[in-house]
Design a protein around this motif. Structure first.
Motif, PDB file in Angstrom:
ATOM      1  N   ASP A   1       9.773  10.412 -17.658  1.00  0.00           N
ATOM      2  CA  ASP A   1       9.509  11.612 -16.841  1.00  0.00           C
ATOM      3  C   ASP A   1       8.476  11.318 -15.772  1.00  0.00           C
ATOM      4  O   ASP A   1       8.615  11.712 -14.615  1.00  0.00           O
ATOM      5  CB  ASP A   1       8.907  12.733 -17.705  1.00  0.00           C
ATOM      6  N   ARG A   2       7.395  10.652 -16.193  1.00  0.00           N
ATOM      7  CA  ARG A   2       6.287  10.382 -15.268  1.00  0.00           C
ATOM      8  C   ARG A   2       6.683   9.327 -14.236  1.00  0.00           C
ATOM      9  O   ARG A   2       6.308   9.433 -13.064  1.00  0.00           O
ATOM     10  CB  ARG A   2       5.038   9.985 -16.061  1.00  0.00           C
ATOM     11  N   ASN A   3       7.420   8.302 -14.673  1.00  0.00           N
ATOM     12  CA  ASN A   3       7.927   7.310 -13.713  1.00  0.00           C
ATOM     13  C   ASN A   3       8.737   7.986 -12.623  1.00  0.00           C
ATOM     14  O   ASN A   3       8.602   7.680 -11.433  1.00  0.00           O
ATOM     15  CB  ASN A   3       8.886   6.326 -14.404  1.00  0.00           C
TER      16      ASN A   3
ATOM     17  N   ALA B   1       6.739  10.298 -10.225  1.00  0.00           N
ATOM     18  CA  ALA B   1       5.920   9.547  -9.258  1.00  0.00           C
ATOM     19  C   ALA B   1       6.744   8.537  -8.467  1.00  0.00           C
ATOM     20  O   ALA B   1       6.221   7.880  -7.580  1.00  0.00           O
ATOM     21  CB  ALA B   1       4.785   8.835  -9.987  1.00  0.00           C
ATOM     22  N   GLN B   2       8.020   8.394  -8.821  1.00  0.00           N
ATOM     23  CA  GLN B   2       8.885   7.402  -8.144  1.00  0.00           C
ATOM     24  C   GLN B   2       8.234   6.014  -8.193  1.00  0.00           C
ATOM     25  O   GLN B   2       8.047   5.365  -7.160  1.00  0.00           O
ATOM     26  CB  GLN B   2       9.113   7.819  -6.686  1.00  0.00           C
ATOM     27  N   CYS B   3       7.899   5.593  -9.407  1.00  0.00           N
ATOM     28  CA  CYS B   3       7.175   4.326  -9.558  1.00  0.00           C
ATOM     29  C   CYS B   3       8.092   3.139  -9.333  1.00  0.00           C
ATOM     30  O   CYS B   3       9.255   3.148  -9.719  1.00  0.00           O
ATOM     31  CB  CYS B   3       6.553   4.238 -10.944  1.00  0.00           C
ATOM     32  N   LYS B   4       7.513   2.091  -8.733  1.00  0.00           N
ATOM     33  CA  LYS B   4       8.289   0.919  -8.364  1.00  0.00           C
ATOM     34  C   LYS B   4       8.119  -0.193  -9.402  1.00  0.00           C
ATOM     35  O   LYS B   4       9.037  -0.953  -9.681  1.00  0.00           O
ATOM     36  CB  LYS B   4       7.750   0.449  -7.017  1.00  0.00           C
TER      37      LYS B   4
ATOM     38  N   LYS C   1       6.335  21.123 -17.889  1.00  0.00           N
ATOM     39  CA  LYS C   1       6.330  19.991 -16.959  1.00  0.00           C
ATOM     40  C   LYS C   1       4.908  19.530 -16.662  1.00  0.00           C
ATOM     41  O   LYS C   1       4.082  20.331 -16.212  1.00  0.00           O
ATOM     42  CB  LYS C   1       7.007  20.450 -15.658  1.00  0.00           C
ATOM     43  N   PRO C   2       4.605  18.239 -16.928  1.00  0.00           N
ATOM     44  CA  PRO C   2       3.235  17.776 -16.656  1.00  0.00           C
ATOM     45  C   PRO C   2       2.919  17.789 -15.169  1.00  0.00           C
ATOM     46  O   PRO C   2       3.805  17.705 -14.322  1.00  0.00           O
ATOM     47  CB  PRO C   2       3.214  16.350 -17.196  1.00  0.00           C
ATOM     48  N   LYS C   3       1.628  17.911 -14.894  1.00  0.00           N
ATOM     49  CA  LYS C   3       1.183  18.003 -13.497  1.00  0.00           C
ATOM     50  C   LYS C   3       0.615  16.662 -13.067  1.00  0.00           C
ATOM     51  O   LYS C   3      -0.280  16.132 -13.718  1.00  0.00           O
ATOM     52  CB  LYS C   3       0.095  19.075 -13.377  1.00  0.00           C
ATOM     53  N   GLY C   4       1.105  16.143 -11.949  1.00  0.00           N
ATOM     54  CA  GLY C   4       0.619  14.850 -11.449  1.00  0.00           C
ATOM     55  C   GLY C   4      -0.588  15.047 -10.543  1.00  0.00           C
ATOM     56  O   GLY C   4      -0.456  15.162  -9.325  1.00  0.00           O
TER      57      GLY C   4
ATOM     58  N   ALA D   1       0.843  -1.201   0.000  1.00  0.00           N
ATOM     59  CA  ALA D   1       0.000   0.000   0.000  1.00  0.00           C
ATOM     60  C   ALA D   1       0.874   1.246   0.000  1.00  0.00           C
ATOM     61  O   ALA D   1       1.859   1.315   0.737  1.00  0.00           O
ATOM     62  CB  ALA D   1      -0.922  -0.012   1.213  1.00  0.00           C
ATOM     63  N   GLY D   2       0.512   2.194  -0.854  1.00  0.00           N
ATOM     64  CA  GLY D   2       1.271   3.443  -0.929  1.00  0.00           C
ATOM     65  C   GLY D   2       2.302   3.450  -2.048  1.00  0.00           C
ATOM     66  O   GLY D   2       2.715   4.515  -2.503  1.00  0.00           O
ATOM     67  N   ASP D   3       2.714   2.267  -2.533  1.00  0.00           N
ATOM     68  CA  ASP D   3       3.658   2.235  -3.661  1.00  0.00           C
ATOM     69  C   ASP D   3       2.976   2.765  -4.917  1.00  0.00           C
ATOM     70  O   ASP D   3       1.772   2.601  -5.085  1.00  0.00           O
ATOM     71  CB  ASP D   3       4.108   0.792  -3.946  1.00  0.00           C
ATOM     72  N   ARG D   4       3.765   3.353  -5.821  1.00  0.00           N
ATOM     73  CA  ARG D   4       3.219   3.798  -7.098  1.00  0.00           C
ATOM     74  C   ARG D   4       3.544   2.793  -8.197  1.00  0.00           C
ATOM     75  O   ARG D   4       4.659   2.273  -8.274  1.00  0.00           O
ATOM     76  CB  ARG D   4       3.762   5.171  -7.495  1.00  0.00           C
TER      77      ARG D   4
END
Ligand code: PRX
Length: 646
Positions: A178-180, A183-186, A273-276, A136-139
């Protein structure tokens, strides 16, 4: 008001809902709407508390709303789960064997998933995610075609509390990286590829490129869709079907806090820069659920089809979460409207007996261009309601939709909202609202908009100004991921205490809203602020015009001149037609909107979601080189073509 936007669109036609539609509608009388709207305005906490009973909660909340814009928390202390609300709660009813998703692939393959089957797949994949170390909480980044596994992956993430970030499959590897990183995606979930107009869109190779620049991504799950050769890196890349083998279908839904982050969705801002945009669990789900019911009047018998790609917010809220939370049947289509022929959408409506159809003005204008013979070939009699979203719909396109697709019997809901708002804000309620072509009509219960000047002063009826929200609502964005300051500045910085996300509009004497487009699409011609959309509507009302985009360019005398890019239904334009169009616009709107230039073109530069990129047209009109970001452009060759056509 000197800085009011001059509105020139004259539209007086009015279409009341058919009596039989009203009789069966969820919201079926003006009194009911007024009572809801007034209750929501006067006692928002009481209203939303009552409405929240439409969701299933593991633990009741202790406070409806804490704080005020921009810092709001909704349903504080409550615990619930989005996937539980979309799936599990239907399994104890007759709906367990009802079709949740009717999917059609571009090549014509199809799959139907009942609520029970979808639940099973979601639970299994949620267990796969857990095995891969997702907590839970991971992107988790989803970069996928429009296949059922995309919906399964979203629901599986929400089941365990992982926050998904869906990136539309048309974006480049750089955009993905950029998006990864933002968002610091795992983990990433993708497919070998997807189908688009008979060709493969390779996704896995783009992921391979993106991952080189995405240090936080540890593992990749790959769905086999096209069967093309892809490179699989050991201990990093896994096939979906291998992982799903032998996995338990028992996965209780996590009991998540109301404000637990559900998803991030990137949207473009005025800078590069895109907005998350971040949405949270309870408020978002409540918004998507209730608006689906109110606006689309969803019934158990309906076959509902929203044509949006799930990579956009419309697909999140109205292909997956909203319809499923209502136990509806949602159609999902992988392909394009004109492959293998221009009748593909109508063929699908006939095949599945679609009753509610929700699409975008850009698609409607394409249908008009392709000709009435395509829809006329198919049986569209199952349709009972039509919807539009994404940009203002020109009154003539509205009339065509009403006549040719709706057979003059289907109400049209023109729904105004944004990625940031999470769910529909201003829209007709199809059982009660007399629609006016081009107006998104009135705010939904709980939504309190206003039209204000640049200084935040309220404007009078029919004065164009800035469209703002004066009260918070549950499905509003909570932040821009990783940049709370930007969230405060962008949406609340210009007019403190008010939510402003960039649109100009007016409200007429009946309380109907007319969105005039983004304020950066507003022109100032000889001291009159004009909406480009209204000039476009005038052009599109000419019988030979299919589509138009109007931009300003520096003009010695007027400040800004009007440059009109025009696509014709058939044939090429000439000087005579230019004169004809000029006098047509003058007649429709008046001399103030006289076009200074008319340029005929075969196509307009659009983003992948179909929005015309006016910034690029402005550069062309002014004879400038295009600076800035063009990575969202659907067809890169268009710019060169437009310049050649000068
Ligand atoms: O300018 C408005 C326009 O689309 C913008 C939001 O874009 P996006 O976040 O990509 O979400 C699109 C799908 C909700 C708005 O600021 N827009 C959207 N719907 C309408 C509209 N403009 C006029 N009428 C609409 N129905």
């Amino acid at each position: 008001m000197s800085n009011a936007i001059t509105s020139v669109l004259q539209e007086t036609r009015k279409f009341p809902p058919p009596a039989e539609f009203t009789a069966a509608a969820h919201i079926s009388s003006e009194e009911q709407y007024n009572a809801m709207w007034n209750k929501a305005k006067d006692d928002p906490e009481g209203f939303w508390s009552e409405i929240s009973k439409n969701l299933d909660w593991f633990q009741p909340f202790t406070k409806v709303l804490e704080g005020d814009m921009p810092e709001t928390k909704w349903f504080v202390g409550g615990k619930l789960n989005v996937s539980y609300n979309c799936l599990d709660r239907h399994l104890t009813t007759w709906r367990k064997n009802k079709a949740a998703i009717i999917w059609e692939g571009e090549p014509g393959d199809s799959r139907i998933l009942t609520y029970q089957e979808l639940h099973r797949e979601v639970c299994k994949f949620a267990n796969v995610l857990k095995k891969l170390g997702v907590v839970a909480g991971d992107r988790v980044t989803l970069y996928m075609p429009m296949i059922p596994e995309l919906a399964i992956a979203m629901l599986a993430c929400s089941r365990i509390g992982a926050t998904h970030s869906i990136i539309f499959g048309g974006f480049s590897s750089d955009a993905v990286a950029d998006r990864n990183n933002d968002a610091q995606c795992k983990l990433m979930i993708t497919a070998d590829g997807g189908w688009r107009r008979g060709k493969e869109v390779p996704l896995k190779p783009a992921v391979d490129e993106a991952i080189k620049k995405s240090p936080t991504v540890e593992k990749v799950v790959v769905v086999k869709r096209t069967g093309s050769d892809v490179t699989m890196v050991p201990d990093r890349d896994y096939w979906w079907h291998d992982l799903m083998e032998g996995v338990s279908a028992d996965c209780p839904a996590a009991e998540l806090d109301s404000e637990h982050p559900l998803f991030i969705l990137y949207t473009s801002g005025s800078t590069g820069k895109p907005k998350g945009v971040l949405h949270t669990t309870a408020g978002y789900l409540l918004g998507a659920t209730m608006t689906s019911r109110w606006v689309f009047d969803l019934k158990d018998e309906d076959t509902y089809w929203c044509t949006a790609d799930i990579g956009w917010v419309t697909g999140h809220s109205y292909v997956v979460y909203g319809p499923l939370a209502n136990g509806a049947t949602s159609v999902m289509f992988e392909g394009a409207p004109n492959w293998p022929h221009e009748g593909r959408f109508w063929e699908l409506i006939e095949k599945y007996r679609v009753s509610i159809f929700y699409t975008a003005p850009t698609a409607i204008r394409a249908f008009i261009k392709w000709g009435d013979e395509w829809p006329n070939k198919y049986d569209l009699s199952s349709l009972r309601l039509l919807g539009s979203v994404g940009e203002p719909i020109n009154p003539e396109a509205w009339m065509w939709y009403h006549r040719v697709i709706g057979g003059e019997r289907c109400p049209i809901v023109d729904t105004w909202w944004q990625t940031e708002t999470g769910s529909i804000m201003i829209s007709p309620l199809p059982g009660i609202t007399a629609t006016k072509p081009g107006s998104c009509t009135r705010p939904l219960p709980g939504i309190v908009p206003a039209i204000v000047s640049e200084k935040g002063e309220p404007l009078e009826a029919n004065q164009g100004g800035l469209l703002v929200m004066t009260k918070p609502w549950p499905s509003m964005l909570r932040t821009l991921y990783g940049d709370h300051q930007r969230f405060q500045d962008v949406y609340f910085g210009k007019l403190p205490g008010l939510y402003f996300a960039g649109d100009g509009a007016r409200c007429d004497e009946d309380g109907y809203y007319w969105v005039m487009g983004r304020v950066d699409d507003v022109l100032n011609v000889a001291g009159h602020r004009l909406s480009t959309m209204e000039v476009e509507s005038a052009l599109v009302s000419h019988p030979l015009v299919a589509e138009s985009a109007v931009v300003g360019f520096p003009h010695e005398i007027k400040g800004e001149g009007l440059c009109c890019f025009v696509t014709l239904k058939t044939g090429a334009g000439d000087e005579t037609l230019k004169k004809d169009l000029t006098s047509h616009v003058r007649k429709q709107i008046g001399a103030v909107a006289t076009p200074d230039q008319i340029r005929f073109t075969n196509s307009l530069p659009k983003t992948r979601s179909g929005k015309i990129m006016r910034r690029l047209l402005r550069d062309i009109a002014a004879g400038r080189e295009s600076g800035g970001d063009t990575t969202t452009l659907e067809d890169y060759t268009i710019l060169a073509k437009l310049r050649d056509e000068e």
